[in-house]
Design a protein around this motif. Structure first.
Motif, mmCIF file in Angstrom:
data_model
loop_
_atom_site.group_PDB
_atom_site.id
_atom_site.type_symbol
_atom_site.label_atom_id
_atom_site.label_comp_id
_atom_site.label_asym_id
_atom_site.label_seq_id
_atom_site.Cartn_x
_atom_site.Cartn_y
_atom_site.Cartn_z
ATOM 1 N N GLU A 266 1.021 -1.231 -0.407
ATOM 2 C CA GLU A 266 0.042 -0.251 -0.416
ATOM 3 C C GLU A 266 0.979 1.477 -0.147
ATOM 4 O OE1 GLU A 266 -3.308 0.445 -0.732
ATOM 5 O OE2 GLU A 266 -3.297 -1.515 -1.273
ATOM 6 N N GLN A 267 2.032 0.954 0.561
ATOM 7 C CA GLN A 267 2.897 2.277 0.489
ATOM 8 C C GLN A 267 3.412 3.192 -0.803
ATOM 9 O OE1 GLN A 267 5.382 0.404 3.823
ATOM 10 N NE2 GLN A 267 4.907 1.830 5.174
ATOM 11 N N ARG B 63 0.441 4.093 -3.326
ATOM 12 C CA ARG B 63 0.100 5.307 -2.430
ATOM 13 C C ARG B 63 1.324 6.493 -4.004
ATOM 14 N NH1 ARG B 63 -1.188 3.984 3.077
ATOM 15 N NH2 ARG B 63 0.724 4.247 3.776
ATOM 16 N N ARG C 232 -5.554 5.566 -8.162
ATOM 17 C CA ARG C 232 -5.653 5.108 -7.328
ATOM 18 C C ARG C 232 -6.659 5.904 -5.949
ATOM 19 N NH1 ARG C 232 -2.342 1.211 -8.875
ATOM 20 N NH2 ARG C 232 -0.403 1.383 -9.713
#
Length: 92
Positions: free
Chosen positions: A3-4, A7, A92
Motif C-alpha cells: 500500500e505504501q 500511494r 488510486r
C-alpha cells in the motif's frame, strides 16, 4: 508495504522471473562483487524461496504491468515504455 508503494507510484511493474534464473543471476552478481556465493545460496535454501513466495510473488496479481523476466534488459525496457505509453494512468 504494498500500500505504501501504491500511494506514491504511478504504475507498478512485476518482473516475472523463474526461480532458477533469479538464483543464477544473484549468484553471478555475488561472484562478480567478490563475495562468497555460498552465503546467498544458503540463504536462498533457508528462507529466500519461501520469502519470495510469501511476500514478492503475491504482488504479481496487483501489478499494472507484468514483464517477462527471461527477456534481455533492453527488450524489457522497450516493453515497459510501450505499455506505459498506451495505458492510462491508474486511479488510486
Amino acid at each position: 508495504m504494498e500500500e505504501q508503494i501504491r500511494r506514491i507510484a504511478r504504475w507498478t511493474a512485476y518482473l516475472d522471473t523463474p526461480d532458477d534464473l533469479r538464483l543464477a543471476r544473484k549468484t553471478l552478481r555475488k561472484i562478480d562483487e567478490g563475495a562468497d556465493p555460498r552465503i546467498s545460496l544458503l540463504g536462498y535454501l533457508a528462507r529466500g524461496r519461501t520469502g519470495h513466495g510469501e511476500h514478492v510473488a503475491p504482488m504479481r496479481h496487483s501489478a499494472d504491468f507484468v514483464l517477462d523476466g527471461t527477456l534481455p534488459v533492453g527488450e524489457l525496457t522497450d516493453q515497459l515504455i510501450s505499455a506505459m505509453a498506451l495505458a492510462p494512468a491508474p486511479t488510486r
